[in-house]
Write a protein that holds these residues in place. Structure first.
Motif, PDB file in Angstrom:
ATOM      1  N   PRO A  60       0.813  -1.215   0.000  1.00 19.38           N
ATOM      2  CA  PRO A  60       0.000   0.000   0.000  1.00 19.38           C
ATOM      3  C   PRO A  60       0.852   1.273   0.000  1.00 19.38           C
ATOM      4  CG  PRO A  60      -0.785  -1.547   1.663  1.00 19.38           C
ATOM      5  CD  PRO A  60       0.503  -2.077   1.156  1.00 19.38           C
ATOM      6  N   HIS A  61       1.969   1.239   0.705  1.00 22.51           N
ATOM      7  CA  HIS A  61       2.880   2.387   0.722  1.00 22.51           C
ATOM      8  C   HIS A  61       3.382   2.673  -0.695  1.00 22.51           C
ATOM      9  CE1 HIS A  61       6.641   4.376   2.741  1.00 22.51           C
ATOM     10  NE2 HIS A  61       6.018   5.188   1.904  1.00 22.51           N
ATOM     11  N   THR A  62       3.757   1.618  -1.401  1.00 23.67           N
ATOM     12  CA  THR A  62       4.219   1.768  -2.780  1.00 23.67           C
ATOM     13  C   THR A  62       3.147   2.402  -3.647  1.00 23.67           C
ATOM     14  OG1 THR A  62       5.679  -0.153  -2.601  1.00 23.67           O
ATOM     15  CG2 THR A  62       5.054   0.535  -4.825  1.00 23.67           C
ATOM     16  N   ALA A  63       1.919   1.910  -3.532  1.00 24.64           N
ATOM     17  CA  ALA A  63       0.835   2.418  -4.363  1.00 24.64           C
ATOM     18  C   ALA A  63       0.657   3.916  -4.177  1.00 24.64           C
ATOM     19  CB  ALA A  63      -0.464   1.679  -4.048  1.00 24.64           C
ATOM     20  N   VAL A  64       0.609   4.377  -2.936  1.00 23.35           N
ATOM     21  CA  VAL A  64       0.401   5.793  -2.668  1.00 23.35           C
ATOM     22  C   VAL A  64       1.585   6.617  -3.168  1.00 23.35           C
ATOM     23  CG1 VAL A  64       0.172   7.494  -0.815  1.00 23.35           C
ATOM     24  CG2 VAL A  64      -1.144   5.379  -0.734  1.00 23.35           C
ATOM     25  N   ARG A  65       2.802   6.141  -2.916  1.00 25.43           N
ATOM     26  CA  ARG A  65       3.987   6.876  -3.368  1.00 25.43           C
ATOM     27  C   ARG A  65       4.030   6.977  -4.882  1.00 25.43           C
ATOM     28  NH1 ARG A  65       8.244   5.113  -5.556  1.00 25.43           N
ATOM     29  NH2 ARG A  65       8.008   2.952  -4.826  1.00 25.43           N
ATOM     30  N   GLU A  66       3.755   5.874  -5.577  1.00 26.27           N
ATOM     31  CA  GLU A  66       3.825   5.881  -7.035  1.00 26.27           C
ATOM     32  C   GLU A  66       2.751   6.779  -7.649  1.00 26.27           C
ATOM     33  OE1 GLU A  66       5.795   4.742  -9.323  1.00 26.27           O
ATOM     34  OE2 GLU A  66       7.231   3.704  -8.034  1.00 26.27           O
ATOM     35  N   ILE A  67       1.553   6.782  -7.074  1.00 25.22           N
ATOM     36  CA  ILE A  67       0.506   7.661  -7.584  1.00 25.22           C
ATOM     37  C   ILE A  67       0.956   9.113  -7.458  1.00 25.22           C
ATOM     38  CG2 ILE A  67      -1.880   8.415  -7.336  1.00 25.22           C
ATOM     39  CD1 ILE A  67      -1.484   5.527  -8.376  1.00 25.22           C
ATOM     40  N   ALA A  68       1.542   9.456  -6.318  1.00 23.17           N
ATOM     41  CA  ALA A  68       2.013  10.827  -6.113  1.00 23.17           C
ATOM     42  C   ALA A  68       3.106  11.187  -7.112  1.00 23.17           C
ATOM     43  CB  ALA A  68       2.518  10.996  -4.680  1.00 23.17           C
ATOM     44  N   GLU A  69       4.044  10.265  -7.333  1.00 21.01           N
ATOM     45  CA  GLU A  69       5.150  10.543  -8.241  1.00 21.01           C
ATOM     46  C   GLU A  69       4.697  10.634  -9.696  1.00 21.01           C
ATOM     47  OE1 GLU A  69       8.629   8.332  -5.551  1.00 21.01           O
ATOM     48  OE2 GLU A  69       8.085   7.530  -7.511  1.00 21.01           O
ATOM     49  N   GLU A  70       3.759   9.784 -10.089  1.00 20.76           N
ATOM     50  CA  GLU A  70       3.351   9.734 -11.496  1.00 20.76           C
ATOM     51  C   GLU A  70       2.264  10.742 -11.842  1.00 20.76           C
ATOM     52  OE1 GLU A  70       2.404   5.886 -12.980  1.00 20.76           O
ATOM     53  OE2 GLU A  70       4.474   5.179 -12.830  1.00 20.76           O
ATOM     54  N   THR A  71       1.420  11.090 -10.895  1.00 18.44           N
ATOM     55  CA  THR A  71       0.273  11.950 -11.210  1.00 18.44           C
ATOM     56  C   THR A  71       0.220  13.235 -10.402  1.00 18.44           C
ATOM     57  OG1 THR A  71      -1.271  11.038  -9.560  1.00 18.44           O
ATOM     58  CG2 THR A  71      -1.020   9.820 -11.636  1.00 18.44           C
ATOM     59  N   GLY A  72       0.927  13.278  -9.273  1.00 30.27           N
ATOM     60  CA  GLY A  72       0.863  14.439  -8.400  1.00 30.27           C
ATOM     61  C   GLY A  72      -0.282  14.401  -7.411  1.00 30.27           C
ATOM     62  N   PHE A  73      -1.118  13.366  -7.453  1.00 25.28           N
ATOM     63  CA  PHE A  73      -2.240  13.255  -6.527  1.00 25.28           C
ATOM     64  C   PHE A  73      -1.814  12.522  -5.252  1.00 25.28           C
ATOM     65  CE2 PHE A  73      -4.755  13.795 -10.467  1.00 25.28           C
ATOM     66  CZ  PHE A  73      -5.612  14.816 -10.041  1.00 25.28           C
ATOM     67  N   ALA A  74      -2.168  13.099  -4.104  1.00 27.03           N
ATOM     68  CA  ALA A  74      -1.976  12.428  -2.816  1.00 27.03           C
ATOM     69  C   ALA A  74      -3.274  11.687  -2.508  1.00 27.03           C
ATOM     70  CB  ALA A  74      -1.654  13.427  -1.721  1.00 27.03           C
ATOM     71  N   VAL A  75      -3.292  10.387  -2.741  1.00 27.01           N
ATOM     72  CA  VAL A  75      -4.542   9.635  -2.658  1.00 27.01           C
ATOM     73  C   VAL A  75      -4.662   8.875  -1.347  1.00 27.01           C
ATOM     74  CG1 VAL A  75      -4.644   9.356  -5.160  1.00 27.01           C
ATOM     75  CG2 VAL A  75      -3.591   7.553  -3.769  1.00 27.01           C
ATOM     76  N   VAL A  76      -5.887   8.532  -1.021  1.00 24.83           N
ATOM     77  CA  VAL A  76      -6.205   7.597   0.054  1.00 24.83           C
ATOM     78  C   VAL A  76      -6.735   6.329  -0.609  1.00 24.83           C
ATOM     79  CG1 VAL A  76      -7.764   7.121   1.979  1.00 24.83           C
ATOM     80  CG2 VAL A  76      -6.671   9.364   1.782  1.00 24.83           C
ATOM     81  N   LEU A  77      -6.183   5.202  -0.248  1.00 24.40           N
ATOM     82  CA  LEU A  77      -6.577   3.949  -0.874  1.00 24.40           C
ATOM     83  C   LEU A  77      -7.933   3.478  -0.365  1.00 24.40           C
ATOM     84  CD1 LEU A  77      -3.203   1.968  -0.761  1.00 24.40           C
ATOM     85  CD2 LEU A  77      -4.108   3.393  -2.618  1.00 24.40           C
ATOM     86  N   GLY A  78      -8.726   2.963  -1.306  1.00 22.73           N
ATOM     87  CA  GLY A  78      -9.981   2.319  -0.958  1.00 22.73           C
ATOM     88  C   GLY A  78      -9.797   0.812  -0.949  1.00 22.73           C
ATOM     89  N   ALA A  79     -10.813   0.092  -1.377  1.00 19.20           N
ATOM     90  CA  ALA A  79     -10.768  -1.369  -1.363  1.00 19.20           C
ATOM     91  C   ALA A  79      -9.813  -1.893  -2.428  1.00 19.20           C
ATOM     92  CB  ALA A  79     -12.161  -1.942  -1.585  1.00 19.20           C
ATOM     93  N   PRO A  80      -9.202  -3.047  -2.191  1.00 24.44           N
ATOM     94  CA  PRO A  80      -8.316  -3.639  -3.201  1.00 24.44           C
ATOM     95  C   PRO A  80      -9.100  -4.101  -4.420  1.00 24.44           C
ATOM     96  CG  PRO A  80      -8.668  -5.172  -1.392  1.00 24.44           C
ATOM     97  CD  PRO A  80      -9.300  -3.878  -0.982  1.00 24.44           C
ATOM     98  N   LEU A  81      -8.444  -4.029  -5.562  1.00 23.43           N
ATOM     99  CA  LEU A  81      -9.027  -4.504  -6.820  1.00 23.43           C
ATOM    100  C   LEU A  81      -8.308  -5.754  -7.325  1.00 23.43           C
ATOM    101  CD1 LEU A  81      -9.527  -1.052  -8.571  1.00 23.43           C
ATOM    102  CD2 LEU A  81     -11.304  -2.517  -7.591  1.00 23.43           C
ATOM    103  N   GLY A  82      -7.501  -6.363  -6.467  1.00 27.62           N
ATOM    104  CA  GLY A  82      -6.823  -7.602  -6.850  1.00 27.62           C
ATOM    105  C   GLY A  82      -5.506  -7.351  -7.553  1.00 27.62           C
ATOM    106  N   THR A  83      -5.026  -8.362  -8.220  1.00 26.24           N
ATOM    107  CA  THR A  83      -3.717  -8.308  -8.874  1.00 26.24           C
ATOM    108  C   THR A  83      -3.827  -8.669 -10.341  1.00 26.24           C
ATOM    109  OG1 THR A  83      -3.221 -10.631  -8.391  1.00 26.24           O
ATOM    110  CG2 THR A  83      -2.582  -9.006  -6.728  1.00 26.24           C
ATOM    111  N   VAL A  84      -2.799  -8.271 -11.072  1.00 23.22           N
ATOM    112  CA  VAL A  84      -2.598  -8.762 -12.434  1.00 23.22           C
ATOM    113  C   VAL A  84      -1.179  -9.299 -12.510  1.00 23.22           C
ATOM    114  CG1 VAL A  84      -4.268  -7.193 -13.473  1.00 23.22           C
ATOM    115  CG2 VAL A  84      -1.879  -6.501 -13.315  1.00 23.22           C
ATOM    116  N   GLU A  85      -0.997 -10.307 -13.315  1.00 22.47           N
ATOM    117  CA  GLU A  85       0.315 -10.931 -13.461  1.00 22.47           C
ATOM    118  C   GLU A  85       0.662 -11.060 -14.938  1.00 22.47           C
ATOM    119  OE1 GLU A  85       0.825 -14.512 -11.187  1.00 22.47           O
ATOM    120  OE2 GLU A  85      -0.686 -13.913  -9.710  1.00 22.47           O
TER     121      GLU A  85
END
Length: 326
Positions: A60-85
């Motif tokens: 979850p830490h990675t997700a929030v950091r990457e969103i901020a770096e790639e889009t500039g948005f400081a987001v709050v995570l909601g429910a998981p949407l699963g994985t892709v491989e």
């Protein structure tokens, strides 16, 4: 995603894969959802924002950091949407974990973004058209999962986050009362490791057992969120009782208030917290609930509940471990 099928997002089966995390960022405009897509510069594709896990990060830490770096948005995570491989060009498997993340439409409208070497442009697309705009089929699957959540009225959630204290001084090595046992150095590292991930879910309330090891465990999360810590004897090991009545009252209060809360507690108490939340939601025992209740030191479980449901409705459950070696 049903609570029974929601995965624990830390898996030994994925230990050899490249791990990444991201989010489907969305907003509501005139009653309809729009999804944020990124146009990547080097890859020349259109995808959902995501990135690889850095050392010491939980997913979850990675997700929030990457969103901020790639889009500039400081987001709050909601429910998981699963994985892709999928396989990387070198043949190594890659596993990407996704969450939903709603942003305020007014803030999104005012948001400015400058192209860089990684992301050429951002694009808001109607949900109905997003899957076709994406370059990769696996990204389209995430859009479809989110659309199903939205259609079911489960896209907006709040969370009950249950954190077990970090590794503490063993009983046999401590002469004082049990509630004064401190964390070991490993426990301090575990506490630091999970703080960013817990903060990514936007907690509004922090509650801890009165034991020193719990207060020390939640301290980095308090620093990361700038929130005070409420002390609760009711979720302490000293106050443990087989009927779990005090725990049930604490959980019922948190779910009634519909605010994302963290409860930092102990091994014997945590199964009672999870069981109380599941009972209030009318959910029977599932593998995900069993895993969520059997936390090792420093681990945390996130139970996502539908914000707009009249009664507690469990949308998903996920469990994360600290990114430090035990």
């Amino acid at each position: 995603m049903s609570p029974a099928s929601a995965p624990a997002t830390t898996s030994t089966a994925q230990s050899e894969a490249v791990l990444a995390a991201g989010a489907l960022v969305w907003k509501m405009v005139d009653g309809k959802a729009r999804v944020l897509l990124v146009h990547r510069t080097q890859h020349k594709d259109v995808s959902l924002p995501k990135g690889k896990v850095d050392p010491g990060e939980t997913l979850p830490h990675t997700a929030v950091r990457e969103i901020a770096e790639e889009t500039g948005f400081a987001v709050v995570l909601g429910a998981p949407l699963g994985t892709v491989e999928y396989a990387l060009p070198n043949g190594r498997p890659k596993v990407v974990h996704y969450w939903s993340a709603e942003v305020d439409p007014g803030h999104a409208e005012r948001h400015s973004y400058e192209a860089n070497g990684e992301i050429r442009a951002l694009e808001w697309v109607p949900l109905a058209k997003a899957a076709k705009r994406l370059t990769y089929e696996h990204d389209a699957e995430i859009v479809e999962r989110f659309a199903a959540q939205l259609d079911a009225g489960l896209a907006r959630t709040f969370a009950l986050i249950v954190l077990r204290h970090g590794k503490a001084m063993p009983h046999e090595r401590w002469d004082g009362p049990d509630h004064t046992r401190p964390l070991l150095h490993l426990g301090l590292e575990q506490s630091q490791s999970v703080a960013g991930g817990i903060a990514g879910f936007g907690p509004e309330v922090l509650v801890s057992s009165t034991a020193a090891r719990c207060l020390a465990t939640i301290a980095p999360t308090a620093a990361a969120t700038a929130l005070p810590v409420k002390h609760s004897i009711g979720i302490s090991q000293d106050a443990y009782s087989a009927d779990g009545a005090r725990v049930q009252r604490q959980v019922a209060k948190r779910l009634q208030r519909r605010r994302t809360a963290v409860l930092c507690s102990h091994g014997p108490v945590i199964p009672q917290i999870i069981a109380a939340a599941a009972e209030l939601a009318g959910i029977g025992v599932t593998p995900a609930l069993r895993r969520g209740a059997a936390l090792s030191t420093g681990e945390f479980t996130v139970m996502h509940f539908a914000r707009e449901s009249e009664h507690p409705r469990l949308v998903a459950i996920e469990t994360h471990a600290p990114a430090v070696e035990a």
